[in-house]
Write an enzyme that holds these catalytic residues in place. Structure first.
Site, short mmCIF file in Angstrom:
data_model
loop_
_atom_site.label_atom_id
_atom_site.label_comp_id
_atom_site.label_asym_id
_atom_site.label_seq_id
_atom_site.Cartn_x
_atom_site.Cartn_y
_atom_site.Cartn_z
N LYS A 79 0.85 -1.20 0.00
CA LYS A 79 0.00 0.00 0.00
C LYS A 79 0.88 1.25 0.00
O LYS A 79 1.92 1.29 0.68
CB LYS A 79 -0.90 -0.04 1.25
CG LYS A 79 -1.96 1.05 1.30
CD LYS A 79 -2.87 0.89 2.53
CE LYS A 79 -3.96 1.96 2.54
NZ LYS A 79 -4.87 1.81 3.71
N SER A 159 -9.96 2.12 2.55
CA SER A 159 -8.99 2.81 1.74
C SER A 159 -8.00 1.90 1.01
O SER A 159 -7.40 2.32 0.02
CB SER A 159 -8.22 3.80 2.61
OG SER A 159 -7.41 3.13 3.56
N SER A 183 -10.39 -0.16 6.78
CA SER A 183 -9.75 -0.08 5.47
C SER A 183 -9.06 -1.34 4.99
O SER A 183 -8.65 -1.40 3.83
CB SER A 183 -8.74 1.05 5.45
OG SER A 183 -9.40 2.26 5.25
#
Ligand code: GLN
Length: 496
Positions: A79, A159, A183
């Site tokens: 990420k 997210s 997330s």
């Protein structure tokens, strides 16, 4: 077939690497080839093929020398919130444009020490604020799943949307995510993969761009529960550089997966039965409880009475911490700096840089956070939210003290929705996505989302299991039982 290699779980790849059946270089090349064909998914936002092949060669040498770490030779996506040395790490924000950290986050450092391989950085919502990956400066990632034969592009959730999309589309074997209010778990549920948010303090937050420091936690996003266990072990551990990381031993989580949950007590919290919840989610939840009962668990109704305050509490605390954490992006030290006009001073420089660099959702959070922390409103909002947070945690403590081993809830209130569908909605509509997940962050507990079914249009749905603090092993064992019983094996039909 090369692309078959990218479908492997970590556990399968580990066994084949050890057997000499496949090399880390072959696995990595297969992933890189899939990534090149998948730009339409918008998952990878910075690709690092050269680094990946170097790491793969090193992993192959280690495996030949008898390396035993199960993550050795496993290609991962990371990420964009994780700082990776010399590689763009932008938290999907324009304000960090051009930022290449001089340092590596502790979690990724540990993964590379274990022999894992970085394929590149993954899309996400800006500063991890969002539930649809639409606040990203790179543009949104796309869910590889579609509704039936429709071509409507769906969100992979957020997210950690890029991580979810990449794992679900078999561009990598697994990915890192972070979870402040859901997330990891919500995008995992939207894409039919497994996502684990560990106990707060299990993984070091050092080198992960901070959103809300008392809630943020890194975790694995994988193709199976077993893989989550394997990957978590490599990510976890005490770090002197993060005073909130816990100095307790990291067990072999995979060894905790015995498949035996006889005699365990699973709580079903009545407050999670929300008004207007789709019948499909109700049914999924009831089916999940039946599966665990059939495996020998005792299913009990429990009450977590402060649940209804969780979203408002979260949306005070998270923006408050965000407004403080994001104060450091001022155009002086990191990334973007606005062009200045004649006569502009330092104040104009800050203001213009932040106005240009932060997107609308981030600006909204900074404003809400600054407001709830302001002298006149601190007691009414922030302090009250902190007190309610303690009550939410106490609800869980009491359930566990009453003999509950784990709690079963839906992971999300719906299946993946269409990109753009929420564009004109009130921001609170988007915040409602987090209704089942934020309590877990507020209480610092481990939570895992396991794919357990599909809705009427064929989209994946997930259930969440919430565990006792530091009992990720026991939680993973229950999750494995659910995975086995649900037998979710569907894959998205390839269109990209
Ligand atoms: N969707 C939630 C938010 O926007 C959670 C985000 C997260 O867990 N990072 O704050």
């Amino acid at each position: 077939m090369m692309s078959e290699l990218t479908k492997l779980t970590i556990a399968e790849a580990r066994d084949r690497l050890r057997a000499g059946d496949v090399t880390a270089t072959e696995l990595t090349e297969a992933c890189l080839a899939e990534i090149e064909k998948a730009d339409a998914l918008g998952a990878f936002v910075h690709k690092t093929p050269e680094l990946a092949l170097q790491q793969a060669a090193a992993a192959d040498a280690r495996i030949q020398g008898g390396a035993e770490n199960p993550m050795c030779g496993i290609p991962l996506g990371i990420k964009d919130l994780f700082c990776t040395q010399g590689v763009p790490s932008q938290a999907a924000s324009n304000i960090l444009e051009g930022f290449k950290p001089e340092y590596e986050s502790t979690v990724t450092t540990q993964l590379w020490q274990a022999g894992a391989i970085m394929l590149g950085k993954l899309n996400m919502d800006e500063f991890a604020m969002g539930s649809s990956n639409e606040t990203s400066c790179y543009g949104n990632a796309v869910n590889p799943w579609r509704r039936g034969n429709e071509e409507t592009a769906l969100t992979p959730g957020g997210s950690s949307g890029g991580s979810a999309s990449a794992v679900a589309a078999d561009l990598c074997l697994a990915a890192t995510g972070t979870d402040t209010g859901g997330s990891i778990r919500q995008p995992a549920a939207f894409t039919g993969i497994t996502g684990l948010k560990p106990t707060y303090g299990r993984c070091s937050r050092w080198g992960i761009v901070a959103f809300a420091s008392s809630l943020d936690q890194a975790g694995p996003m994988t193709k199976s529960v077993r893989d989550a266990a394997i990957m978590l072990r490599a990510m976890a551990g005490h770090d002197p550089k993060d005073s909130t990381s816990a100095d307790i031993p990291v067990p072999d989580f995979e060894a905790a997966i015995t498949g035996d949950i006889r005699g365990k007590t699973i709580g079903i919290p009545k407050e999670y039965r929300m008004e207007g919840m789709p019948a499909e989610i109700e049914k999924l939840w009831a089916d999940g409880a039946d599966m665990l009962r059939d495996a020998g668990a005792k299913i009990v109704d429990i009450s977590l009475p402060h649940t209804k305050y969780a979203l408002p509490t979260y949306y005070v605390i998270a923006p408050a911490e965000a407004s403080s954490n994001l104060a450091r992006y001022d155009g002086v030290r990191f990334g973007h700096r606005a062009k200045l006009a004649q006569g502009d001073g330092i104040t104009e420089m800050y203001e213009k840089t932040r106005a240009e660099g932060f997107g609308a959702e981030v600006q909204r959070r900074v404003m809400v956070g600054t407001y709830v922390l302001s002298a006149g409103f601190y007691d009414a909002y922030y302090n009250r939210a902190r007190k309610v947070r303690a009550l939410i945690k106490r609800d869980f403590d009491e359930a566990f003290a009453g003999g509950v081993d784990a709690i079963l809830t839906p992971a999300t209130p719906s299946a993946a929705f269409g990109l753009g569908e929420m564009a004109d909605a009130d921001p609170v509509q988007m915040y409602l996505n987090d209704v089942f997940t934020v309590t877990v962050n507020l209480a610092g507990l481990p939570g895992i989302s396991v794919p357990t079914g599909v809705d009427s249009s064929g989209l994946p749905l997930g259930l969440q299991l919430i565990g006792q603090p530091w009992e990720e092993g026991a939680l993973l064992n229950v999750a494995q039982t659910l995975e086995d019983a649900a037998g979710f094996v569907a894959k998205p039909a390839r269109w990209w």
